[in-house]
Scaffold this motif. Structure first.
Motif, short mmCIF file in Angstrom:
data_model
loop_
_atom_site.label_atom_id
_atom_site.label_comp_id
_atom_site.label_asym_id
_atom_site.label_seq_id
_atom_site.Cartn_x
_atom_site.Cartn_y
_atom_site.Cartn_z
N LEU A 221 -13.10 9.97 6.67
CA LEU A 221 -12.82 8.65 6.13
C LEU A 221 -11.68 7.96 6.86
CD1 LEU A 221 -13.09 9.11 2.28
CD2 LEU A 221 -14.68 8.05 3.82
N ALA A 222 -11.04 8.71 7.76
CA ALA A 222 -9.84 8.18 8.40
C ALA A 222 -10.05 6.80 9.03
CB ALA A 222 -9.31 9.18 9.42
N PRO A 223 -11.16 6.57 9.76
CA PRO A 223 -11.32 5.23 10.37
C PRO A 223 -11.35 4.12 9.32
CG PRO A 223 -12.91 6.78 11.28
CD PRO A 223 -12.24 7.46 10.16
N LEU A 224 -12.03 4.41 8.22
CA LEU A 224 -12.13 3.42 7.15
C LEU A 224 -10.74 3.10 6.59
CD1 LEU A 224 -14.13 1.85 5.50
CD2 LEU A 224 -14.37 3.79 3.97
N PHE A 225 -9.98 4.15 6.37
CA PHE A 225 -8.64 3.94 5.83
C PHE A 225 -7.76 3.23 6.85
CE2 PHE A 225 -9.57 7.23 2.62
CZ PHE A 225 -9.18 6.51 1.53
N PHE A 226 -7.99 3.57 8.10
CA PHE A 226 -7.20 2.93 9.14
C PHE A 226 -7.43 1.42 9.09
CE2 PHE A 226 -5.94 1.80 13.43
CZ PHE A 226 -4.80 2.58 13.57
N LYS A 227 -8.70 1.07 8.92
CA LYS A 227 -9.04 -0.35 8.83
C LYS A 227 -8.35 -0.99 7.63
CE LYS A 227 -13.05 -2.60 7.91
NZ LYS A 227 -14.43 -2.35 7.52
N LEU A 228 -8.42 -0.27 6.52
CA LEU A 228 -7.79 -0.78 5.30
C LEU A 228 -6.30 -0.96 5.51
CD1 LEU A 228 -9.34 1.09 2.24
CD2 LEU A 228 -9.31 -1.35 2.69
N MET A 229 -5.72 0.01 6.19
CA MET A 229 -4.27 -0.04 6.35
C MET A 229 -3.86 -1.26 7.15
SD MET A 229 -1.72 2.81 7.91
CE MET A 229 -1.95 2.43 9.62
N THR A 230 -4.64 -1.57 8.15
CA THR A 230 -4.25 -2.70 8.98
C THR A 230 -4.64 -4.03 8.35
OG1 THR A 230 -6.26 -2.22 10.20
CG2 THR A 230 -4.20 -1.55 11.22
N SER A 231 -5.55 -4.00 7.37
CA SER A 231 -5.97 -5.27 6.79
C SER A 231 -5.35 -5.54 5.43
CB SER A 231 -7.49 -5.31 6.69
OG SER A 231 -7.93 -4.29 5.83
N SER A 232 -5.05 -4.50 4.68
CA SER A 232 -4.61 -4.72 3.30
C SER A 232 -3.20 -5.29 3.25
CB SER A 232 -4.65 -3.40 2.53
OG SER A 232 -4.19 -3.63 1.23
N THR A 233 -2.98 -6.08 2.23
CA THR A 233 -1.63 -6.60 2.03
C THR A 233 -1.06 -6.12 0.71
OG1 THR A 233 -2.65 -8.56 1.07
CG2 THR A 233 -1.94 -8.71 3.37
N ASN A 234 -1.87 -5.36 0.01
CA ASN A 234 -1.41 -4.84 -1.28
C ASN A 234 -0.54 -3.61 -1.03
OD1 ASN A 234 -1.16 -3.44 -3.67
ND2 ASN A 234 -3.20 -3.99 -4.40
N ASN A 235 0.69 -3.73 -1.42
CA ASN A 235 1.62 -2.64 -1.12
C ASN A 235 1.25 -1.34 -1.80
OD1 ASN A 235 3.15 -4.02 0.63
ND2 ASN A 235 4.77 -4.54 -0.81
N TRP A 236 0.69 -1.45 -3.00
CA TRP A 236 0.29 -0.23 -3.70
C TRP A 236 -0.76 0.52 -2.90
CZ3 TRP A 236 1.91 2.58 -7.67
CH2 TRP A 236 2.86 2.00 -8.52
N VAL A 237 -1.73 -0.26 -2.44
CA VAL A 237 -2.81 0.35 -1.67
C VAL A 237 -2.25 0.92 -0.38
CG1 VAL A 237 -4.92 -0.17 -0.42
CG2 VAL A 237 -4.57 -1.11 -2.70
N LEU A 238 -1.40 0.14 0.27
CA LEU A 238 -0.82 0.60 1.53
C LEU A 238 -0.07 1.91 1.34
CD1 LEU A 238 0.48 -2.64 3.25
CD2 LEU A 238 -1.29 -1.08 4.05
N ILE A 239 0.72 1.96 0.30
CA ILE A 239 1.51 3.16 0.07
C ILE A 239 0.61 4.36 -0.10
CG2 ILE A 239 2.97 4.31 -1.63
CD1 ILE A 239 4.47 1.72 -1.97
N LYS A 240 -0.45 4.17 -0.90
CA LYS A 240 -1.37 5.27 -1.14
C LYS A 240 -2.02 5.72 0.16
CE LYS A 240 -1.27 6.16 -5.50
NZ LYS A 240 -0.98 7.48 -6.04
N ILE A 241 -2.46 4.75 0.94
CA ILE A 241 -3.14 5.10 2.19
C ILE A 241 -2.19 5.82 3.13
CG2 ILE A 241 -4.25 4.15 4.24
CD1 ILE A 241 -5.35 1.92 2.50
N ILE A 242 -0.98 5.29 3.20
CA ILE A 242 -0.02 5.90 4.12
C ILE A 242 0.32 7.31 3.68
CG2 ILE A 242 2.37 5.71 4.89
CD1 ILE A 242 1.84 2.65 4.97
N LYS A 243 0.40 7.49 2.37
CA LYS A 243 0.63 8.84 1.87
C LYS A 243 -0.55 9.75 2.23
CE LYS A 243 3.78 8.84 -2.05
NZ LYS A 243 4.41 10.15 -1.95
N LEU A 244 -1.73 9.19 2.12
CA LEU A 244 -2.93 9.97 2.45
C LEU A 244 -2.90 10.39 3.92
CD1 LEU A 244 -5.81 10.97 1.75
CD2 LEU A 244 -6.62 8.77 2.55
N PHE A 245 -2.54 9.47 4.77
CA PHE A 245 -2.47 9.80 6.19
C PHE A 245 -1.47 10.93 6.42
CE2 PHE A 245 -4.31 5.52 7.42
CZ PHE A 245 -5.48 6.08 7.89
#
Lengths: 1235, 193
Positions: A221-245
């Motif tokens: 799922l990493a590519p998908l999350f990578f896309k989300l990370m670069t596109s999302s502006t929601n800090n909650w989502v970003l934090i979760k994704i970054i933690k996941l990475f």
């Protein structure tokens, strides 16, 4: 009746509500428990009443009492009752109570399955919402299994509010029912790209939670999350994704390289500290995972450390804390970058906040080096003196010891200093860690041979001043150090300056107040000292000293002989007798010293804690083999327990180690040596100490200590560690100065002195030579010990079950259990076996060949058999439940056995599924009407009339189930979906794939429409109350403005009246309980009372509402005509063919018939239409002929015989009410003329 | 994951407890007591994180709390949650309460614990953060309250009247938790939407 309700509600007003309860408790501060117990009695009374409002109020109060710590599990059943109320208000109270006090072992949970399912598919999103919220707290494996599919459907709900809750709860479902993970995962993944940010965030949340435990399965799922990370502006989502990475990078270093850049960008750009912090954290994780060959490596580290420094320097304590926390992560791999911030961290030790001090301490642990150890510990010692709370001081103490002793005392250059530190620590009052200090003293004294003389001197001083340590209380933990002191002085007494003095100190009467185990050591070691004294005086002509010594022993020991402690007593009496004997020999001038010393000869070696475990099983020894003859098989069970040692493994097993031959052993030994050589933390035993082990007399082989003369050997009084720091400085300078001169020499010396142990320290420390050439004795390990990993995952971890490969395609057997119709025989009267054959032949299976049918039947029968067996088992239980529930609940039948029967998964291509998806995507309206809800009442009067047989109960149940399912299906597939009898039968038989797909159908017809709003409605009878009709109206906002204050009003006729709340006038409108934002639709239901149902009728009505724009609001109205057809008074009721035949024979029914020309559709479609639009069910179908049945809300039977031949359909009908029948037939005709 | 959410006052009296993992009532009370002891002895102006107590969680868990006037809001979370994020969530929670109760004070929580639960349910579900946008939370809570009102309809009116009369004898208590005057600095709250 009405009066009773009014009276009831007035009574209710004076019941205690939650606020009254709270107030009461506050007013009864003195006798709170008593007051609450009377309240609980009241609640018990309230729960006995029928009024659901009273019950709900009682449950609400119980929820509060639960928070105060009262067990309310006794009311679990009442909670379920309140949960199943149809009113949202009460439902919410019920679910809240359930979420607070239900758990896996609450047995009434199994009663809730159907209720929850009903709520999940409720047209009201908040009913669904509370059910999901409640379920998230008390979901059990059973609930998870039964509801997984329902929840999965909700993941595609039209309302984001429901979607996000459904997505989130899936995590809980996965935990409880891991099998659901794979089938549900594709849809979960889909939700990562949901248009609604809330749903997206929920999906990220769930996947992160899953991935945290089993990261490797989510790498794809990493590519998908990578896309989300670069596109999302929601800090909650970003934090979760970054933690996941952060969790993923250790598994895939390439991912880390990609991450560095966007993360650094984020670090530079974000203003949110929380995001910055998580970015730094993940960058650290990335850097840890990467090999050090990265070019920008140090730059990133520097950036992180810099940012962290900013955090630590911030005045906000929270940031400071987190900064330190993250710093400690860097420390593990990049100690040098952190060490440059030592000043800052030491500063944090002065912080008033304990959490921060503790974090700083943690950091210090990793920051020490040979260079700075003394300095850091000195600082810590200062803090020890300053510290107020004992907990913090104890924490400091353990940290000091941890820091010093880490990796085999790697950073200690001067052990005399360390001993003095330990001795200084003994001056702490009230510490709990005396034991820790003691074990350190023992460890150092035993393993660092060079230090023994110094240690012994120090310990002797300690013993001399024992009163300082024991002064306060017995409980004082610090007296533990005396244990160590006494043992060291005794064991290494040859180093004592003045053994006589120490002996005297050890035998002071005050010692008897020490704890037993310490006294025991004192006694034992006094004997060792005594031996030393004898030995030292050997050959001396003057024997006064030895005589003094024995006299001292004989005088003092009796005190210990009287000790209450067995150990002390035993040792003391032995030694006393021994000394008395020696004294006698002494008087005869016999030389005894040698013999006495022999008592205590020999060296003690430190043994590694794991040594025992690592002893390899010797060749030829079979641990599983019988020691005695195994009990013969004829032995009875009762006798078996006698074989205590062999009971565990009653089977013979082959000897395990016979095949390990000599070569293999040699190879292993070699491998182990290799491993040890490569392990920097394994300090190798010098060859000499190995020899010591084999040959006890070889003490001389120990590398001789070269005592640095700058260190005073004799310390008057207690030592001060501080002076070592200064001395150390001087020494180092001296060394540095000398280094140039004697460089060559020095190097040689070092090489020989330190042996192989020099590889783990940082390079810069190489030039700090230890003050002593120290040999740290390795802990003993058995020969051939095998290195092993002991870290295993906790087997009880629920996440272990979720370690599932998600990339494999789904297999058929993995589909989620779906609530489905039972095989056709469920509909049959079980009485006549012959008819089963009949029913089977009715199955609408046009295309299947005859033998196929035959096979099918067999299968069905088999299935049925097993099911019936199961049912019988359950039967009793269920009966009880039904009674208990008084018809309010549907029975909770678990139908997992049907999993394989009907496959209806998102990926499957069955018609049902297509319809579901289509409905979910196409329907803007919320769920379909579920107005037939109460028709599954077990006490249908007709039933009892018609089937007065022994198996009545079971049949009813089957019927009920079926209805339930029908209803369910309808709801599920929204109104676009055809359902009911015709198609239903085919679904039942699992042959749906063979049928042509049915066109979508809807019973919702347009009520009225203007430019603002569109109303569509569906009318359904209410079987529970013979005079009620429920109208479900979907309001759809078509304009750009907000619609609010909608009021729905109808001009009552004599025959039909809109039910209005009590107290309102006959012309008042009903407020629609919601507002409509632009583009949104919602459904409301209105109940009408109807007197006569034989004629269709029309009611005029008006909807008034306010259109609210940003700047203005206007009042609007919309007129409509509500058309009650006779069909709407009919209710789908299944009927057995035998009962149907009886009904027709009875002769009470009037008949009528119609012919429809030019009907151009397959027969099963025709049937389906009649079933769907006119609420009939198919009783029997033979080729192109079918009998159908329905009932009106007032109990009229309507029977149809439908025949078709070449586009002509003839319908012969019978009913006990000819007018009704005529109207129904007209309506059927109309239905088909429309298409 | 959030393991538990506790609200208690300066004397350790529980005002709301929500455990997302089952404990029996006695353990729950013990946890509340222990947490209170851990939290209450801390000064103002120290950090809001605390390594968890013995009973709840282990090394992986943290207590994250905020202290408002008379109330402590404590979240027990594991390492998958962002510490600062949770602090913000507490702030959102309290601000939402403030909006829903119009100047929230301890009394509101005392007498309407059910409502607080309903508000919380819109933010955190089964231990996972559901919604962080205050407006969205308030919309959903309001819609549900409206539904409740419409269900009670006219029939509910007398009961409401009676409870209004009863409420008149409430002891005078200082209203206001005083959100405006929070001593704890919220780092970058606006960045959280």
């Amino acid at each position: 009746m009405a009066l009773k309700i009014v009276k009831g509600s007035i009574d209710r007003m004076f019941d205690k509500n939650l606020q009254d309860l709270v107030r009461g408790i506050r007013n009864h501060k003195e006798d709170e428990a008593k007051y609450i117990s009377t309240c609980i009695d009241e609640i018990k009374q309230e729960l006995k009443q029928d009024n659901i409002a009273v019950k709900a109020n009682a449950v609400c109060k119980l929820t509060y009492l639960q928070m105060l710590g009262y067990d309310v599990s006794w009311a679990a059943f009442n909670i379920v009752e309140v949960m199943s109320s149809s009113k949202f208000t009460y439902k919410r109270i019920g679910y809240l109570a359930a979420s607070q006090c239900f758990h896996e072992s609450t047995d009434v949970i199994m009663l809730t399955t159907n209720q929850i399912r009903k709520d999940l598919s409720s047209p009201n999103q908040y009913d669904t919402g509370v059910a999901l919220t409640g379920l998230s707290c008390f979901v059990t494996p059973d609930l998870a299994r039964d509801l997984a599919n329902d929840i999965m459907t909700l993941m595609s709900h039209t309302k984001p509010y429901i979607r996000k809750k459904a997505v989130l709860i899936m995590y809980k479902v996965f935990l409880k029912y891991p099998e659901s993970l794979r089938p549900a995962f594709p849809r979960l993944k889909e939700k990562l790209e949901d248009p609604d940010p809330g749903v997206q965030s929920a999906a990220v949340n769930v996947i992160c939670e899953l991935a945290r435990r089993n990261p490797k399965n989510y790498l794809s799922l990493a590519p998908l999350f990578f896309k989300l990370m670069t596109s999302s502006t929601n800090n909650w989502v970003l934090i979760k994704i970054i933690k996941l990475f952060g969790a993923l990078t250790p598994l895939e270093p390439r991912l880390g390289k990609k991450l560095i850049e966007p993360l650094t960008n984020l670090i530079h750009s974000t203003s949110a500290m929380s995001l910055l912090y998580e970015c730094v954290n993940t960058v650290i994780a990335v850097l840890i995972s990467l090999s050090s060959g990265m070019p920008n490596h140090s730059a990133s580290i520097q950036l992180c450390v810099q940012k962290l420094r900013i955090l630590i320097e911030d005045s906000d304590q929270n940031l400071k804390y987190l900064g330190l926390l993250a710093m400690s992560k860097i420390l593990k791999t990049h100690p040098k970058s952190v060490q440059s911030h030592k000043d800052l961290i030491l500063q944090c030790l002065d912080d008033k906040d304990e959490s921060i001090r503790l974090r700083a301490l943690d950091l210090l642990y990793g920051m020490v080096s040979k260079k700075n150890l003394m300095e850091i510990v000195k600082k810590l010692m200062l803090h020890v003196d300053k510290a107020e709370g004992t907990t913090y001081r104890d924490e400091l103490l353990t940290k000091i010891i941890d820091i010093c002793s880490q990796s085999n005392y790697q950073y200690i250059t001067n052990f005399e200093w360390y001993i003095s530190i330990l001795v200084e620590l003994t001056r702490l009052e009230g510490t709990r860690h005396g034991h820790l200090i003691a074990s350190q003293m023992l460890d150092v004294a035993i393993r660092v041979k060079a230090i023994r003389a110094f240690a012994v001197a120090q310990m002797a001083t300690l013993l001399d001043n024992a009163h300082l340590l024991t002064g306060n209380t017995q409980r004082n933990g610090i007296c533990e150090v005396l244990y160590a002191a006494a043992w060291i002085c005794g064991e290494f007494s040859e180093h004592l300056e003045n053994p006589m003095q120490t002996l005297e100190a050890m035998l002071r009467p005050k010692v008897a107040t020490l704890p037993g185990h310490i006294q025991a050591v004192y006694v034992q070691n006094s004997a060792k000292l005594f031996a030393t004294v004898l030995k030292s005086q050997e050959g001396d002509t003057d024997s006064t000293t030895t005589q003094e010594a024995s006299q001292l022993m004989i005088d003092r020991l009796p005190l210990f002989v009287q000790s209450a402690n067995l150990e002390v007593q035993e040792r003391a009496s032995c030694i006393l007798q021994l000394v008395k004997y020696i004294q006698k020999l002494q008087q005869k001038d016999v030389e005894v010293a040698e013999e006495v010393c022999a008592l205590f000869a020999g060296e003690l070696n430190p043994v590694a804690p794991k040594a025992q475990k690592k002893v390899p099983v010797p060749e030829g020894l079979d641990l599983d083999a019988w020691i005695n003859e195994p009990p013969s098989e004829s032995e009875s069970e009762d006798e078996q327990p006698k074989a205590i040692f062999t009971k565990e493994e009653p089977k013979h097993s082959r000897p395990r180690h016979t095949e390990v031959d000599e070569k293999e052993l040699a190879r292993r030994r070699e491998a182990r040596k290799q491993e040890q050589a490569n392990n920097p933390f394994y300090i190798k035993a010098s060859p000499s100490s190995q020899k010591v082990y084999q040959d006890t007399s070889g003490v001389e082989h120990i590398p001789v200590v070269q005592i640095d003369l700058s260190v005073p050997l004799k310390v008057p009084g207690l030592p001060m560690s501080d002076q070592y720091v200064k001395l150390e400085e001087e020494r180092r300078q001296k060394v540095r100065a000398e280094k140039k001169k004697k460089e060559k020499k020095k190097r040689k010396e070092k090489r020989s002195g330190r042996g192989r142990k020099h590889d783990s320290g940082p390079e810069s420390e190489e030039d700090i030579a230890p003050a002593h050439m120290v040999d740290i004795v390795t802990e003993e390990m058995p020969e051939n010990a095998l290195p092993s990993d002991d870290d295993e995952r906790d087997p009880s971890d629920p996440h272990k079950a979720l370690d599932i490969d998600l990339d494999k395609p789904l297999a058929d057997n993995e589909k989620l259990p779906v609530r489905s119709h039972r095989a056709v025989e469920a509909q049959k009267s079980p009485v006549e076996d012959g008819e089963r054959e009949n029913a089977a032949s009715q199955e609408p299976k046009k295309k299947s060949s005859k033998d196929k049918k035959e096979k099918k039947k067999d299968k069905d029968r088999d299935r049925k058999k097993s099911k019936e067996e199961k049912k019988k088992k359950k039967h009793k239980h269920e009966e009880k439940e039904e009674d208990l529930l008084g018809g309010q609940m549907e029975e909770p039948v678990v139908q997992s056995e049907e999993t394989s029967e009907v496959a209806a998964l998102p990926t499957s291509s069955s018609a049902e599924e297509v319809a579901t998806v289509a409905a979910a995507e196409a329907a803007p309206a919320p769920g379909a009407p579920s107005v037939t809800a109460p028709d599954s009442e077990p006490d249908e009067p007709k039933d009892t009339e018609m089937e007065p047989k022994s198996s009545k109960h079971k049949k009813k149940k089957q019927k009920k189930e079926k209805e339930d399912k029908e209803k369910k299906k309808k709801k599920h597939h929204h109104h676009h979906r055809h359902s009911d009898a015709g198609g239903e039968e085919s679904v039942q038989n699992g042959t749906v794939e063979e049928e042509e797909p049915l066109p979508p159908m809807s019973n919702y017809c347009l009520l009225a429409e203007n430019s603002y709003i569109k109303m569509v409605c569906d009318i359904q009878g209410n079987l529970q109350d013979g005079s009620q009709v429920v109208v479900s109206v979907i309001f759809e906002n078509k304009c750009e403005s907000f619609l609010k204050s909608m009021e729905f009003n109808v001009l009552d006729s004599l025959n039909s009246k809109l039910q209005r709340p009590e107290g309102s006038g006959p012309h008042d409108g009903l407020v629609v309980p919601f507002q409509l934002p632009p583009g949104v639709s919602n459904e409301a239901r209105f109940v009408f009372t109807v007197q006569s149902i034989v004629m269709p009728q029309k009611l005029k009505g008006t909807l008034t509402f306010i259109v609210k724009n940003e700047d203005s609001s206007t009042h609007e109205k919309l007129d409509f005509k509500l058309h009650f057809t006779c069909t709407s008074y009919l209710i789908t009721t299944p009927c057995y063919s035998d009962a149907f035949a009886k009904l027709l024979e009875s002769g009470d029914l009037k008949s009528s018939s119609i012919r429809l020309e030019g009907v151009n559709m397959p027969f099963h479609h025709l049937l389906a239409r009649i079933c769907f639009h006119h609420h009939f069910s198919v009783v029997e179908r033979i080729d192109s002929c079918a009998s159908m049945y329905s009932r009106s809300i007032q109990g009229h039977h309507v029977c149809l015989l439908v025949k078709t031949s070449a586009q002509t359909v003839s319908i012969d009908a019978k009913c006990d009410e000819p007018t009704l029948l005529g109207n129904v037939l007209d309506e059927i005709k109309q239905t088909f003329s429309q298409c | 994951m959030i393991k538990a959410i506790l609200i208690f006052n300066n004397h350790g009296k529980p005002r709301l407890s929500k455990f997302y993992e089952h404990y029996n009532e006695d353990t729950e009370q013990q946890i509340i007591r222990e947490t209170f002891h851990l939290v209450s002895k801390r000064d103002e102006n120290v950090c809001n994180f605390l390594e968890g107590g013995m009973l709840i969680g282990g090394s992986d868990y943290k207590l994250i709390y905020r202290h408002y006037a008379t109330l402590y809001f404590v979240f027990c979370v594991d390492s998958s949650e962002s510490e600062l994020g949770i602090l913000d969530l507490i702030q959102v929670f309290v601000e939402t309460l403030d909006k829903c109760f119009e100047n929230v004070c301890e009394l509101d929580l005392i007498f309407h614990v059910d409502k607080v639960h309903h508000i919380l349910a819109e933010m955190v579900m089964g231990g996972m953060v559901l919604e962080t946008n205050m407006n969205e939370i308030i919309t959903q809570v309001d819609a549900q309250n409206k539904m409740e009102k419409s269900e009670a309809g006219i029939a509910g009116a007398p009961a409401r009247a009676v409870s209004a009369v009863k409420n008149m004898n409430l002891p005078e208590m200082p209203r206001n938790i005083n959100i405006g005057d929070i001593s704890i600095k919220v780092p970058n709250l606006p960045s959280f939407k």
